[in-house]
Write an enzyme that holds these catalytic residues in place. Structure first.
Site, PDB file in Angstrom:
ATOM      1  N   TYR A  61      -3.621   1.757  15.844  1.00  0.00           N
ATOM      2  CA  TYR A  61      -2.622   1.951  16.799  1.00  0.00           C
ATOM      3  C   TYR A  61      -2.591   1.554  18.135  1.00  0.00           C
ATOM      4  CZ  TYR A  61      -0.264   3.587  12.307  1.00  0.00           C
ATOM      5  OH  TYR A  61       0.030   3.442  11.114  1.00  0.00           O
ATOM      6  N   GLU A  83      -7.763   8.096   6.145  1.00  0.00           N
ATOM      7  CA  GLU A  83      -8.148   8.486   7.418  1.00  0.00           C
ATOM      8  C   GLU A  83      -8.602  10.111   7.627  1.00  0.00           C
ATOM      9  OE1 GLU A  83      -4.816   8.615  10.443  1.00  0.00           O
ATOM     10  OE2 GLU A  83      -4.755   6.266  10.207  1.00  0.00           O
ATOM     11  N   GLU A 115      -3.230  -0.483   8.278  1.00  0.00           N
ATOM     12  CA  GLU A 115      -1.937   0.050   9.158  1.00  0.00           C
ATOM     13  C   GLU A 115      -2.064  -0.452  10.331  1.00  0.00           C
ATOM     14  OE1 GLU A 115      -1.468   4.394   9.275  1.00  0.00           O
ATOM     15  OE2 GLU A 115      -2.005   4.846   7.109  1.00  0.00           O
ATOM     16  N   ARG A 164       0.949  -1.200   0.071  1.00  0.00           N
ATOM     17  CA  ARG A 164      -0.058  -0.019  -0.015  1.00  0.00           C
ATOM     18  C   ARG A 164       0.710   1.116   0.114  1.00  0.00           C
ATOM     19  NH1 ARG A 164      -2.905   3.043   4.913  1.00  0.00           N
ATOM     20  NH2 ARG A 164      -4.023   4.720   3.480  1.00  0.00           N
ATOM     21  N   HIS A 193      -3.418  10.734   0.621  1.00  0.00           N
ATOM     22  CA  HIS A 193      -2.916  10.501   1.918  1.00  0.00           C
ATOM     23  C   HIS A 193      -2.748  11.847   2.036  1.00  0.00           C
ATOM     24  CE1 HIS A 193      -1.283   7.434   4.681  1.00  0.00           C
ATOM     25  NE2 HIS A 193      -0.987   8.442   5.266  1.00  0.00           N
ATOM     26  N   ASN A 247      -7.164   1.276  10.227  1.00  0.00           N
ATOM     27  CA  ASN A 247      -5.921   1.614  10.708  1.00  0.00           C
ATOM     28  C   ASN A 247      -5.859   2.137  12.041  1.00  0.00           C
ATOM     29  OD1 ASN A 247      -5.248   2.054   8.156  1.00  0.00           O
ATOM     30  ND2 ASN A 247      -4.889   4.344   8.153  1.00  0.00           N
TER      31      ASN A 247
HETATM   32  C1  FCB Z   1      -1.499   7.424  10.673  1.00  0.00           C
HETATM   33  C2  FCB Z   1      -1.232   7.909   9.074  1.00  0.00           C
HETATM   34  C3  FCB Z   1       0.362   7.390   8.732  1.00  0.00           C
HETATM   35  C4  FCB Z   1       1.131   7.397   9.690  1.00  0.00           C
HETATM   36  C5  FCB Z   1       0.686   6.735  10.839  1.00  0.00           C
HETATM   37  C6  FCB Z   1       1.773   6.735  12.049  1.00  0.00           C
HETATM   38  O1  FCB Z   1      -2.500   8.271  11.028  1.00  0.00           O
HETATM   39  O2  FCB Z   1      -2.254   7.576   8.236  1.00  0.00           O
HETATM   40  O3  FCB Z   1       0.614   8.155   7.661  1.00  0.00           O
HETATM   41  O4  FCB Z   1       1.509   8.825  10.081  1.00  0.00           O
HETATM   42  O5  FCB Z   1      -0.407   7.326  11.284  1.00  0.00           O
END
Ligand code: FCB
Length: 448
Positions: free
Chosen positions: A295, A167, A355, A78, A122, A293
């Site tokens: 985290y 995002e 992500e 990607r 992006h 995505n």
């Molecule tokens: C996400 C973004 C990516 C990167 C990661 C850590 O929010 O999509 O570009 O910055 O975080």
């Protein structure tokens, strides 16, 4: 460690990057300026005033980067296409040389046996569109559809998987609401039209992609499950409000064809002038996958008296944190996927983890190696959490690590390092880290 559970032969493994964060070559081959070029040029916006002129020099080293991915053994890559390379002014003339770069990249990937999965946007909006209102302006959505057509006409014979936007929540909130990202507006909730116009752009681009026979069209949203601190009255409401703004606002219109109730934000959606008749039908047409995505989750408490938002983002105590200060909570990924599956039911297309990764800086050892064991632990834990979600009924088709390379992490410059591959800040030489070897072995093991 117990062996990694299996994900099946049809499951796709990959890595993700984005154009502005890795390419450099900002004035090469007719590229126009983007809002991020302007933001980086504004003193004080980027930590230690880091610049992105060269970034990872990927524009010149893309062959080397594809070779790295081939060694890694991924199925899918990607990356994002820079709108200002393809249409330098955002609308109007197409720059064939900008498309040439992605054309070659696609061919190189295919020759390496890697499926290209480009993201069309992006966050690098052409500056000229920002001068006319950027995402606050409805015309930007239409220009995005035209740009999409230019890209798909060139690459659509070989590219079958497309992500429209990355995002839109972060882009609206950090870029237009809080001013932490480009274009740097501090409009608070008045930034809502930037949400609607991005969603409209997603819908219009989906129409274009569908017309041209694309096989898989997706949108990549960020999901950060809202966890109420449950310390006091109002914490649960705070968590619900956060969930609405971060998730429902960007998923309900796409999957259910309606906006969520924004009363907690003192917004009556039915009076928002930016939403016109027919827009929701455009936004809600079927997609073939939803990019997730992930985290970390977000912990919420009730806001202080007079606060601008109906929630307060609180810290997680006693939890390992990444360099970014983000808590490491793999079960949040299970929660995100299970919640989506429960909430949207049959309206939910297959999910892709577009992500997942962590910022963790380790200096190169004297022998040249980079022993980023914390990244291995992070990915290992999140893959197990993902497997749990699948066992609980989530339909997930692929997992992509953010990111292949240490790169330009937006307002944090080069301080946050997410790469499986270390990039020397001076020479840009690439050194695969321990996590690269681990991920590669894990993928090979899954295929056995
Ligand atoms: C996400 C973004 C990516 C990167 C990661 C850590 O929010 O999509 O570009 O910055 O975080």
């Amino acid at each position: 460690m117990t062996p990694m559970p299996r994900f099946g032969n049809d499951f796709s493994w990959g890595v993700a990057t984005s154009a502005f964060q890795i390419e450099g070559a900002l004035t090469e081959d007719g590229r126009g300026r983007s809002i991020w070029d302007a933001f980086v040029d504004t003193p004080g916006k980027i930590r230690d005033d880091h610049i992105a002129d060269t970034a990872c020099d990927h524009y010149r080293r893309s062959d080397e980067d594809v070779a790295l991915m081939k060694n890694l053994g991924v199925d899918v890559y990607r990356f994002s296409i820079a709108w200002p390379r393809v249409v330098p002014a955002g609308s109007g003339p197409i720059n064939a040389r900008g498309l040439d770069f992605y054309d070659r990249l696609v061919d190189t990937l295919l020759a390496a046996g890697i499926r290209p999965m480009p993201t069309l946007y992006h966050w690098d909006l052409p500056q000229e569109l920002e001068d006319h209102g950027g995402w606050l302006s409805r015309s930007t959505a239409h220009h995005f559809a035209d740009y999409t057509r230019a890209v798909v006409e060139r690459l659509g014979d070989r590219v079958h998987d497309w992500i429209t936007l990355n995002e839109p929540f972060e882009h609206m909130s950090l870029g237009y609401g809080l001013g932490i990202h480009a274009p740097g507006h501090t409009m608070g909730m008045a930034a809502l039209p930037a949400a609607h116009h991005q969603l409209l752009a997603h819908g219009l681009a989906t129409e274009v992609l569908r017309e041209t026979g694309a096989e898989r069209i997706m949108l990549a949203n960020s999901y950060s499950p809202a966890q109420s601190a449950e310390n006091g009255p109002g914490d649960a409401n705070a968590a619900a409000a956060f969930d609405t703004l971060h998730h429902a606002l960007f998923t309900d219109p796409v999957l259910l064809g309606r906006y969520p109730d924004l009363a907690a934000f003192n917004v009556d959606v039915s009076t928002l002038e930016c939403i016109r008749d027919g827009d929701l039908a455009t936004i809600a047409q079927p997609i073939d996958g939803l990019g997730v995505n992930y985290y970390a989750p977000t912990r919420l408490t009730a806001p202080d008296q007079g606060a601008a938002l109906p929630f307060h983002v609180a810290d997680f105590d006693d939890v390992t944190k990444t360099d970014f200060g983000w808590p490491v909570i793999p079960s949040g990924l299970t929660q995100a996927l299970v919640d989506l599956t429960g909430k949207y039911g049959t309206h939910l297309p297959p999910l892709w983890i577009t992500e997942n990764g962590c910022s963790h800086h380790v200096e190169q050892g004297v022998d040249g190696t980079v022993d980023d064991s914390a990244r291995i632990d992070y990915i290992d834990g999140h893959l197990r959490a993902l497997r749990t979600a699948i066992d609980l009924g989530a339909d997930v088709r692929g997992y992509l690590v953010w990111s292949l390379l240490d790169n330009f992490e937006w307002a944090e410059g080069y301080h946050q390092r997410f790469g499986l591959v270390h990039v020397d800040p001076e020479t840009r030489d690439r050194v695969p880290k321990a996590s690269f070897g681990w991920y590669s072995d894990m993928i090979a093991e899954q295929r056995r």
